[in-house]
Design an enzyme around this catalytic site. Structure first.
Site, PDB file in Angstrom:
ATOM      1  N   ARG A  82       0.806  -1.227   0.000  1.00  0.00           N
ATOM      2  CA  ARG A  82       0.000   0.000   0.000  1.00  0.00           C
ATOM      3  C   ARG A  82       0.839   1.277   0.000  1.00  0.00           C
ATOM      4  NH1 ARG A  82      -2.152  -4.221   2.121  1.00  0.00           N
ATOM      5  NH2 ARG A  82      -4.392  -4.605   2.026  1.00  0.00           N
ATOM      6  N   HIS A 177       3.630 -12.766  -5.525  1.00  0.00           N
ATOM      7  CA  HIS A 177       2.429 -12.974  -4.719  1.00  0.00           C
ATOM      8  C   HIS A 177       1.895 -14.403  -4.817  1.00  0.00           C
ATOM      9  CE1 HIS A 177      -1.047 -11.977  -2.425  1.00  0.00           C
ATOM     10  NE2 HIS A 177      -0.851 -10.682  -2.491  1.00  0.00           N
ATOM     11  N   ASP A 249      -2.822 -10.395   7.719  1.00  0.00           N
ATOM     12  CA  ASP A 249      -2.502  -9.678   6.469  1.00  0.00           C
ATOM     13  C   ASP A 249      -1.595  -8.535   6.921  1.00  0.00           C
ATOM     14  OD1 ASP A 249      -2.366  -8.627   3.960  1.00  0.00           O
ATOM     15  OD2 ASP A 249      -4.453  -7.965   3.851  1.00  0.00           O
ATOM     16  N   GLU A 315       5.136 -12.609   1.198  1.00  0.00           N
ATOM     17  CA  GLU A 315       5.648 -11.638   0.226  1.00  0.00           C
ATOM     18  C   GLU A 315       6.829 -10.883   0.829  1.00  0.00           C
ATOM     19  OE1 GLU A 315       1.949  -9.329  -0.870  1.00  0.00           O
ATOM     20  OE2 GLU A 315       1.151 -10.901   0.377  1.00  0.00           O
TER      21      GLU A 315
HETATM   22  C1  BGC Z   1      -2.356  -7.506   0.636  1.00  0.00           C
HETATM   23  C2  BGC Z   1      -3.787  -7.957   0.796  1.00  0.00           C
HETATM   24  C3  BGC Z   1      -4.405  -8.107  -0.571  1.00  0.00           C
HETATM   25  C4  BGC Z   1      -3.563  -9.090  -1.351  1.00  0.00           C
HETATM   26  C5  BGC Z   1      -4.053  -9.302  -2.754  1.00  0.00           C
HETATM   27  C6  BGC Z   1      -1.627  -8.539  -0.144  1.00  0.00           C
HETATM   28  O1  BGC Z   1      -0.295  -8.134  -0.334  1.00  0.00           O
HETATM   29  O2  BGC Z   1      -1.738  -7.254   1.871  1.00  0.00           O
HETATM   30  O3  BGC Z   1      -4.515  -7.034   1.553  1.00  0.00           O
HETATM   31  O4  BGC Z   1      -5.728  -8.548  -0.467  1.00  0.00           O
HETATM   32  O5  BGC Z   1      -2.239  -8.667  -1.408  1.00  0.00           O
HETATM   33  O6  BGC Z   1      -4.118  -8.139  -3.450  1.00  0.00           O
END
Ligand code: BGC
Length: 351
Positions: A82, A177, A249, A315
């Site tokens: 983010r 991811h 998360d 990640e």
């Molecule tokens: C985020 C999650 C998100 C996911 C898929 C992760 O890196 O922290 O909040 O839903 O990615 O976009």
């Protein structure tokens, strides 16, 4: 080692997406797709030698392009996670990035994940993907080239080496991811997987999961994974850094000098005996257990209709929103015409 190329599918605009499968002597394999330079499958043995695919995903490329389906296996750039208010500054110039979720940028706006990558190089055990992004594309400064080299070894290590080159000072935070489900059965919840994370702190977040700039101590809370235990043990405990019903998360601050290459996390599935150890030279790791994924009706590989908590994403990254906390968090800018590198390894074994 051997590598083969096959046709994976077409995007709506007719673009063909290829799959490159690297197989080692024991038959274990990794399949990589040109869309998002992503991991489409990882087939590794259980303790009896039975191979199974241990990552979530889909049978056709088009699904991978839907952000709501969770960036499954895809590379993420330029800046993962983010960015608060979809903006940041470098040397007093403000840059505005895509506002693709809430009021913030998620995963750089998605472009690096949802478009095809070029193949730069290939060998019998490696594939190097390349993606160019022009200056100010999606608001990010610098003519920017990201390469990601995947190497798979005879002892089931998947090594991922990223390089970044830009002609202007800029920010990068590449990651992958993949969602791991070591049982090999995407219908099984990952709440039964054991996890260890070598971190005493996590990044505190607000109600939108945006870092506040402060670190929280894991000790004595549900966040503590220093001792290996089941993910499901405390996943639903109420805690300030967890959104109700979603579970983990969160970014963990790894116990090490920021750029040392060390073991960040270990994931273990008792039934199959499969174990994954994640090594990185980055300072953080996002633990995400698929809590935002669908509880029913999702596309997926076999049994994919439920994806909620069916995969663990680990990640490796600079802490989320480091671009807005370059002093508080360990962060490195990409400097003009100076190659930036980072390495992550996914080491598979059995116990
Ligand atoms: C985020 C999650 C998100 C996911 C898929 C992760 O890196 O922290 O909040 O839903 O990615 O976009």
């Amino acid at each position: 080692m051997s590598i083969s190329k096959s046709f994976f599918g077409k995007l709506e605009d007719g673009t063909e997406i290829d799959l490159y499968t690297i197989t080692n002597k024991s038959g274990a394999s990794v399949s990589l797709q040109t869309l998002g330079g992503g991991i489409q499958a990882i087939c590794v043995p259980d303790r009896n030698g039975n191979l199974a695919d241990v990552v979530l995903g889909f049978d056709a490329p088009k699904y991978y392009m839907d952000g709501d389906l969770g960036y499954q296996g895809l590379l993420v750039g330029r800046v993962a996670n983010r960015i608060r208010d979809a903006k940041f500054s470098i040397d007093s110039t403000e840059y505005h990035t895509p506002n693709n979720q809430g009021t913030w940028t998620l995963h750089g706006g998605g472009r690096f994940s949802f478009t095809p990558w070029e193949i730069k190089e290939m060998s019998d055990n490696s594939v190097t993907f390349k993606k160019f992004s022009p200056d100010m594309e999606d608001g990010f400064p610098g003519n920017f080239t990201l390469t990601a080299k995947y190497t798979f070894t005879e002892d089931n290590i998947l090594r991922l080496e990223y390089t970044v080159l830009s002609d202007k000072k800029t920010a990068a935070n590449p990651t992958n991811h993949a969602y791991f489900n070591l049982s090999g059965n995407p219908a099984e919840t990952v709440e039964n997987h054991y996890l260890k994370i070598n971190a005493d702190f996590f990044t505190e977040t607000d109600e939108c999961q945006l870092p506040t700039g402060k670190l929280g101590a894991v000790h004595g809370t549900m966040m503590d994974f220093n001792e290996m235990h089941k993910i499901g043990e405390k996943i639903d405990e109420p805690f300030r850094a967890i959104i109700d019903g979603i579970g983990y998360d969160n970014n963990y601050c790894l116990n090490k000098q920021p750029r040392d290459f060390t073991e960040a996390a270990v994931l273990y599935d008792e039934k199959s005996g499969r174990q994954l150890s994640v090594y990185t030279d980055l300072p953080g790791i996002q633990l995400y257990c698929g809590g935002w994924l669908a509880k029913a009706g999702n596309p997926g590989k076999e049994n994919g209709s439920v994806t909620f908590r069916r995969g663990v994403a680990l990640e490796t990254q600079f802490y989320p929103d480091s671009v807005n906390h370059p002093e508080e968090f360990p962060f490195e800018y990409v400097m003009p015409n100076k190659e930036f590198r980072t390495v992550t390894e996914f080491r598979f074994s059995v116990k």
